[in-house]
Scaffold this motif. Structure first.
Motif, PDB file in Angstrom:
ATOM      1  N   ALA A  64       0.738  -1.339  -0.256  1.00 23.96           N
ATOM      2  CA  ALA A  64       0.142  -0.148  -0.053  1.00 23.96           C
ATOM      3  C   ALA A  64       0.770   1.299  -0.049  1.00 23.96           C
ATOM      4  O   ALA A  64       0.347   2.366  -0.017  1.00 23.96           O
ATOM      5  CB  ALA A  64      -0.756   0.139   1.124  1.00 23.96           C
ATOM      6  N   GLN A  71      -1.155   7.118  -7.723  1.00 27.13           N
ATOM      7  CA  GLN A  71      -1.563   7.331  -6.378  1.00 27.13           C
ATOM      8  C   GLN A  71       0.045   7.134  -5.831  1.00 27.13           C
ATOM      9  O   GLN A  71       0.730   6.356  -5.811  1.00 27.13           O
ATOM     10  CB  GLN A  71      -2.670   6.378  -5.750  1.00 27.13           C
ATOM     11  N   THR A  74      -0.265   5.150   0.548  1.00 20.79           N
ATOM     12  CA  THR A  74      -1.776   5.362   1.052  1.00 20.79           C
ATOM     13  C   THR A  74      -1.633   5.980   2.332  1.00 20.79           C
ATOM     14  O   THR A  74      -0.944   5.614   3.204  1.00 20.79           O
ATOM     15  CB  THR A  74      -2.374   3.854   1.111  1.00 20.79           C
ATOM     16  N   SER A 122     -13.100   7.731  -2.009  1.00 19.24           N
ATOM     17  CA  SER A 122     -11.447   7.888  -1.992  1.00 19.24           C
ATOM     18  C   SER A 122     -10.761   8.930  -1.067  1.00 19.24           C
ATOM     19  O   SER A 122     -11.819   9.693  -0.501  1.00 19.24           O
ATOM     20  CB  SER A 122     -10.962   8.079  -3.444  1.00 19.24           C
ATOM     21  N   ASP A 123      -9.667   8.854  -0.773  1.00 23.67           N
ATOM     22  CA  ASP A 123      -9.018   9.822   0.449  1.00 23.67           C
ATOM     23  C   ASP A 123      -9.876   9.975   1.699  1.00 23.67           C
ATOM     24  O   ASP A 123     -10.248  10.984   2.023  1.00 23.67           O
ATOM     25  CB  ASP A 123      -8.892  11.187  -0.317  1.00 23.67           C
ATOM     26  N   HIS A 147      -9.851   4.641  -4.010  1.00 18.54           N
ATOM     27  CA  HIS A 147      -8.422   4.473  -3.822  1.00 18.54           C
ATOM     28  C   HIS A 147      -7.896   5.443  -2.713  1.00 18.54           C
ATOM     29  O   HIS A 147      -8.710   6.332  -2.249  1.00 18.54           O
ATOM     30  CB  HIS A 147      -7.503   4.795  -4.807  1.00 18.54           C
ATOM     31  N   ASN A 148      -6.521   5.030  -2.099  1.00 19.65           N
ATOM     32  CA  ASN A 148      -6.248   6.154  -0.756  1.00 19.65           C
ATOM     33  C   ASN A 148      -7.045   5.853   0.443  1.00 19.65           C
ATOM     34  O   ASN A 148      -7.637   6.907   1.003  1.00 19.65           O
ATOM     35  CB  ASN A 148      -5.842   7.375  -1.160  1.00 19.65           C
ATOM     36  N   HIS A 181      -4.986   0.884  -3.492  1.00 17.93           N
ATOM     37  CA  HIS A 181      -4.054   1.560  -2.358  1.00 17.93           C
ATOM     38  C   HIS A 181      -5.162   1.608  -1.082  1.00 17.93           C
ATOM     39  O   HIS A 181      -5.839   2.588  -0.774  1.00 17.93           O
ATOM     40  CB  HIS A 181      -3.500   2.954  -2.731  1.00 17.93           C
ATOM     41  N   VAL A 182      -5.130   0.593  -0.152  1.00 20.40           N
ATOM     42  CA  VAL A 182      -5.846   0.409   0.869  1.00 20.40           C
ATOM     43  C   VAL A 182      -5.049  -0.065   1.919  1.00 20.40           C
ATOM     44  O   VAL A 182      -4.321  -1.174   1.697  1.00 20.40           O
ATOM     45  CB  VAL A 182      -7.266  -0.501   0.588  1.00 20.40           C
ATOM     46  N   TRP A 183      -5.315   0.336   3.116  1.00 19.36           N
ATOM     47  CA  TRP A 183      -4.442   0.007   4.303  1.00 19.36           C
ATOM     48  C   TRP A 183      -5.668  -0.551   5.461  1.00 19.36           C
ATOM     49  O   TRP A 183      -6.385   0.410   5.860  1.00 19.36           O
ATOM     50  CB  TRP A 183      -3.661   0.984   4.715  1.00 19.36           C
ATOM     51  N   TYR A 205      -2.334  -2.991  -4.598  1.00 18.68           N
ATOM     52  CA  TYR A 205      -1.855  -2.236  -3.660  1.00 18.68           C
ATOM     53  C   TYR A 205      -2.415  -1.981  -2.249  1.00 18.68           C
ATOM     54  O   TYR A 205      -2.864  -1.059  -1.825  1.00 18.68           O
ATOM     55  CB  TYR A 205      -1.468  -0.557  -4.163  1.00 18.68           C
TER      56      TYR A 205
END
Length: 691
Positions: A64, A71, A74, A122-123, A147-148, A181-183, A205
């Motif tokens: 990520a 991106q 993250t 996102s975000d 994402h993010n 892009h993920v945590w 990611y």
């Protein structure tokens, strides 16, 4: 290889968090909010960003963290406002908004209808406030292109509809369909209707870390696509009492799993059918994880690959498979492995929601007051809170902000003890009239086989007490390794550590550290990390390399006692530094070196280039110290092909029968050189203070 995957190989310099450790992002005493930002009280974005505590601006590690698909890692909603929510409507309002937000969940939110999955945009950072943030009866959905996103420190639970392998209700804690892009970090996920986490339809990611996943038919599924695209890191998760998908990885381009603990607890209603599964075109690297009681712990398809390294299997049965080639995770990001044997204890104390993450000012202040001057008592006879020292250490909250004193009653505690890196500010305090009254002792050696059959302990793993947490103190007690070399001559590896430190600001005052070979290992958390140790008013006892390691360490106003070998002979080495270049090594000052051994039989030290590392620059300085006749007239010697003369070994103004004049074989510091090798130079601005 696609264009975006090629770009993913570039690392993000300066943005990685320490991997392999619980994320000590903040302490309760350092939060800076004056009031909670309720939805009705939103401050400007500039104000929110300026005031944000570390947990509100945290960025992911693992895959990520990789820059790809436009991106840059993250980091969630850190560029937006921070809001606190307490209802489903408030949570949904901010989670689905187009703008970035850090959304703090304060209290329990029960989803209506049951199974509701909020569609996160996102975000966003969605974080529980301490341990209070609960999502009951539903979860989160991240659709294609989202994402993010960070989901942290939440308890997501209880969407279960009474059917164990539920095919009708797809109620997940977190589901992704085409997100990137993920945590997902430090959550408690349990008792849902389908899976706990689903990473589907080319989601990529993704990093999943420090979560507890339990009491579910399916834990964690990845894939369900013909494309081999997903890149995912799964580390430091405790997966227990789940039947399948632990995880199941289908067509993952890169699946990196390390330091996870998979546990099937005996005597319960839930029995594992399989553990980790590599399916389809998956390439998996599985490292330093611990499998306890699992059936079919590691399974792979004929078309998939698994590279296993350093895993422990205890009480497992059935399939345990590996094969093929995978990839090098360090080509994508940096990370550090914990020892597999340490994983169960580390994860039991460090997974799930943490009180220091997402805490508001009020709860942080309460936590700080509660933590101040905490004392945990240990007594063998049951008169204290705990009977063992390790049990008391286990009770210390992860990422504790204030000092915890483990007060140990007189007695002999035959056990191994580890203070993990996420438990700083711990003091071991013996309560007897003498440092000999309270003894922590064990007898592992480097060559001692581990009881689970996974090999031997190795030198560092043999320690009776291992300290990996900063700001550790010990006073008025003995730490010993009583491994019997004479009785174990057939064993290969007689190094037997009493105390190992791998931390900064370690203060040992009025202790005895006793062993034979490799008694006191003064290490650092990593080669490039500073690890300062100050030992005073203490005794260190041993014979071969018994003060050793790469730490910046001072032995001050103490007695170094030389002892004979197991067979009655006198021969040995006091120090074996493995100092990194441009760091200070071992300083013995204002002390005495003596013992009941033969004259001229002990060297003061030799250079330990650990692993043959020629870049090291070992250092020992012995100054203003009384040396007995046991010290050789040429006190330094070579080691493993490395000459001591190429490294840093010197004396200054020593006295006693073992002292001698300067020569090419016995270098002395000049007065000017000695002025730069004082105790304060070693401590570099740290003033050890008893607390």
């Amino acid at each position: 290889m696609s264009e975006h995957r090629s770009r993913a190989r570039h690392r993000r310099p300066g943005k990685f968090l320490a991997v392999g450790l619980p994320l000590a992002l903040t302490t309760a005493g350092t939060l800076v909010y004056g009031t909670d930002l309720l939805p009705q009280q939103e401050a400007s974005a500039a104000t929110a960003t300026a005031a944000a505590p570390a947990w509100a601006t945290a960025a992911a590690d693992g895959f990520a963290s990789v820059d790809a698909l436009g991106q840059n890692g993250t980091y969630g909603g850190r560029d937006g406002q921070t809001v606190t929510v307490r209802t489903q409507a408030e949570l949904e309002k901010y989670a689905t908004a187009a703008e970035p937000y850090v959304i703090v969940v304060a209290g329990t939110i029960t989803m209506n209808p049951v199974g509701k999955e909020i569609k996160v945009a996102s975000d966003k950072t969605i974080v529980g406030s301490g341990t209070s943030g609960h999502i009951v009866g539903g979860g989160f959905f991240l659709g294609r292109g989202v994402h993010n996103v960070i989901i942290r420190n939440l308890t997501i639970r209880d969407a279960h509809q009474g059917v164990w392998n539920d095919k009708e209700h797809d109620f997940d804690a977190v589901q992704m369909d085409g997100a990137h892009h993920v945590w997902i970090d430090h959550n408690d996920l349990r008792n849902m209707a389908d899976g706990l986490i689903d990473v589907r339809k080319d989601s990529t990611y993704v990093t999943v870390s420090w979560n507890e996943m339990s009491h579910n038919n399916k834990a964690f599924g990845i894939g369900w696509t013909e494309n081999v695209l997903t890149d995912i890191t799964i580390h430091h998760n405790w997966i227990r009492e789940t039947e399948q998908r632990n995880p199941s990885t289908d067509n993952c381009a890169h699946a990196h799993l390390y330091n996870n603990f998979l546990e099937d607890v005996p005597g319960t209603d839930i029995t594992s059918s399989y553990g980790t599964y590599s399916r389809g075109g998956t390439r998996m690297v599985l490292e330093n994880s611990y499998f306890q009681g699992m059936r079919n712990p590691v399974v792979k398809d004929a078309t998939a690959t698994i590279v296993q390294r350093g895993n422990v299997f205890s009480g497992t049965s059935g399939r345990n498979e590996s094969g093929g080639t995978a990839f090098d995770p360090k080509a994508y990001y940096s990370y550090t492995l914990d020892e597999a044997a340490d994983v169960p204890a580390l994860l039991k104390s460090g997974t799930g929601p943490q009180s220091s993450i997402g805490a508001t000012t009020a709860s942080a202040e309460a936590s700080t007051k509660a933590a101040a001057a905490t004392t945990l008592t240990v007594a063998k006879d049951g008169s204290g809170q705990y009977r063992t020292v390790q049990a008391a250490v286990n009770a210390v909250p992860a990422n504790n902000a204030s000092r915890v004193v483990v007060s140990i009653e007189p007695g002999t505690y035959r056990e191994t003890v580890k203070v993990p890196s996420n438990k700083p500010h711990v003091t071991f305090q013996g309560t007897g009239g003498s440092r000999k009254d309270t003894v922590i002792v064990f007898n592992n050696a480097a060559g001692t086989p581990k009881p689970d059959g996974s090999g031997t302990y190795g030198t560092s793993g043999s320690a009776t007490v291992a300290v990996e947490a900063d700001d550790f103190q010990a006073r008025n007690l003995t730490i010993s390794n009583d491994f019997d070399e004479g009785a174990n001559q057939s064993l290969s590896g007689h190094q037997a550590v009493a105390l190992r430190t791998a931390a900064d600001k370690v203060f040992l005052d009025g202790v005895i550290v006793e062993g034979d070979q490799d008694t006191l290992l003064l290490d650092t958390a990593a080669k490039d990390r500073l690890g300062r140790v100050y030992v005073t008013n203490s005794y260190v006892i041993g014979n071969v390399d018994f003060i050793f390691g790469r730490a910046t360490a001072v032995i001050d106003r103490s007695v170094i006692t030389l002892k004979k070998r197991w067979n009655g002979t006198s021969a040995g080495y006091v120090t074996a530094p493995s100092t990194a270049a441009n760091r200070k090594g071992i300083l013995i000052a204002n002390s005495a070196v003596n013992g009941d051994v033969s004259d001229r039989t002990f060297h003061l030290g030799r250079p330990w280039h650990a692993g043959g590392d020629a870049s090291l620059d070992p250092q020992t300085t012995v100054r203003n110290t009384t040396l007995s006749a046991a010290i050789r007239t040429t006190p330094w010697t070579d080691m493993s092909g490395f000459s001591w003369k190429d490294d840093r070994f010197a004396e200054y103004r020593n006295t006693g029968a073992g002292a001698g004049p300067a020569s090419s074989d016995r270098p002395h510091l000049t007065d000017a050189q000695a002025a730069d090798q004082e105790v304060t130079d070693w401590l570099a601005g740290w003033t050890p203070t008893a607390s």
